[in-house]
Write an enzyme that holds these catalytic residues in place. Structure first.
Site, mmCIF file in Angstrom:
data_model
loop_
_atom_site.group_PDB
_atom_site.id
_atom_site.type_symbol
_atom_site.label_atom_id
_atom_site.label_comp_id
_atom_site.label_asym_id
_atom_site.label_seq_id
_atom_site.Cartn_x
_atom_site.Cartn_y
_atom_site.Cartn_z
ATOM 1 N N TRP A 190 0.833 -1.209 0.000
ATOM 2 C CA TRP A 190 0.000 0.000 0.000
ATOM 3 C C TRP A 190 0.867 1.257 0.000
ATOM 4 O O TRP A 190 0.496 2.283 -0.567
ATOM 5 C CB TRP A 190 -0.919 -0.012 1.228
ATOM 6 N N HIS A 191 2.039 1.193 0.633
ATOM 7 C CA HIS A 191 2.910 2.360 0.717
ATOM 8 C C HIS A 191 3.639 2.640 -0.597
ATOM 9 O O HIS A 191 4.152 3.748 -0.788
ATOM 10 C CB HIS A 191 3.940 2.180 1.843
ATOM 11 N N GLY A 192 3.732 1.656 -1.470
ATOM 12 C CA GLY A 192 4.382 1.898 -2.752
ATOM 13 C C GLY A 192 4.857 0.605 -3.389
ATOM 14 O O GLY A 192 5.121 -0.379 -2.702
ATOM 15 N N PHE A 355 2.445 8.641 -0.340
ATOM 16 C CA PHE A 355 1.785 7.333 -0.352
ATOM 17 C C PHE A 355 0.340 7.457 -0.814
ATOM 18 O O PHE A 355 -0.389 8.288 -0.320
ATOM 19 C CB PHE A 355 1.837 6.697 1.037
#
Length: 355
Positions: A190-192, A355
């Site tokens: 989800w963060h990248g 993000f």
């Protein structure tokens, strides 16, 4: 997604007023980085009348000021040292990595929780109440407790919309472990789309599973040593161990490449002792010659921890509000002075904006 899922599950009636719905989706204080609100908490507030309330507005502005302080005085100050080390890791080694990683742990906390405080405070000024998103996470005694204190709105989001639908803990033990691991793996993604984030999530999932697997053994060790009879010492060991594990995970989160992260961890474990011996012989670390902000960084971290200790013992806001007017305004002016004096010229954006 929260709105759609809650309406689909029948937990929230569909909002027929497009203006109210749009306001929920685009509520600007928390739009970029949270806290991630559920429709049950916000939609009804948009229909309420919000009268002017001096104390509510003052409290909201104080929280915004504290969030701004955490961002521009603490987080941005620590980022100077962190960026120098993590952007050029092969120029440093050992103790420098330990210091930079500790600095990053407090940088990302103050950066993100600072934004959250500003968002919650701004909403409070307008009469809206947002959920608490951080609760002194580095005082946690276990990894599972850490994730009930860090980015609470996202942790509960993954719990309610991914972990529980997968079966949660009400399944076979192997499937339970799988559920835990996949949730944290996805939280990393989800963060990248970067392997460092994925490994960060996987490592946190591994921590939780390892804690469950070794629970009985650790309980026997605690009973055998009798350490639980010294609650202060036992708590300190638990907090230190949890913080140590979180630091290792933060290395992967901050490093640009997996190769850099592994180099940093290896060097921290193998060369820190040598660096400490060199310090005793008055040989400076390369980090001290690379930046003059090391001492200031230590000071702001100690100041933050002092505030956290006080928060654990009292409600600071209520304490300030209960003081005589001259003392309250003295505190406000002192805080503004510290904010202006301690802020940096880095002008860096919030970490979680990416993000």
């Amino acid at each position: 997604m929260s709105y759609t899922i809650e309406v689909y599950r029948g937990n929230q009636k569909a909002e027929r007023n497009f203006g109210i719905y749009s306001l929920y989706v685009m509520f600007y204080p928390q739009l970029v980085a949270g806290p991630i609100e559920r429709p049950q908490n916000l939609l009804y507030q948009f229909r309420k009348k919000h009268d002017f309330n001096y104390q509510r507005i003052a409290d909201g502005l104080k929280l915004m000021a504290w969030g701004l302080f955490k961002k521009v005085v603490i987080a941005d100050r620590l980022s100077i040292v962190v960026n120098k080390v993590y952007d050029n890791p092969h120029k440093f080694h050992g103790l420098s990595f330990v210091i930079a990683t500790i600095f990053f742990a407090f940088q990302i906390f103050c950066d993100f929780s600072g934004y959250t405080d500003i968002a919650i405070g701004a909403a409070n000024v307008m009469g809206f109440k947002l959920m608490k998103n951080f609760n002194r996470p580095y005082h946690s005694k276990s990894i599972s407790e850490f994730w009930t204190r860090w980015h609470i709105s996202l942790s509960t989001w993954f719990k309610d919309y991914l972990y529980i639908p997968l079966g949660g803990s009400r399944v076979s033990v192997p499937r339970w472990y799988f559920n835990l691991f996949i949730v944290f793996l996805i939280s990393g993604l989800w963060h990248g789309a970067n392997w460092t984030y994925i490994l960060w999530g996987a490592l946190n999932g591994f921590y939780l599973i390892f804690a469950l697997v070794t629970q009985k053994v650790r309980n026997k060790i605690v009973a055998f040593t009798g350490i639980a009879k010294l609650p202060a010492v036992y708590s300190a060991i638990q907090i230190f161990t949890t913080f140590f594990l979180i630091l290792i995970a933060w290395v992967f989160f901050r490093a640009r490449k997996i190769h850099d992260a592994l180099y940093i961890i290896k060097s921290a474990f193998t060369q820190t002792y040598t660096d400490l011996i060199n310090l005793l012989h008055h040989k400076p670390l390369e980090i001290t010659t690379a930046s003059h902000d090391l001492e200031k960084g230590i000071i702001v971290i100690l100041f933050l921890e002092l505030i956290h200790i006080l928060q654990g013992k009292m409600n600071i806001k209520d304490f300030i509000n209960s003081q005589p007017k001259y003392l309250r305004w003295g505190i406000y002016y002192l805080f503004i002075f510290l904010l202006l004096l301690g802020s940096t010229a880095t002008n860096s954006q919030f970490i979680y904006f990416q993000f």
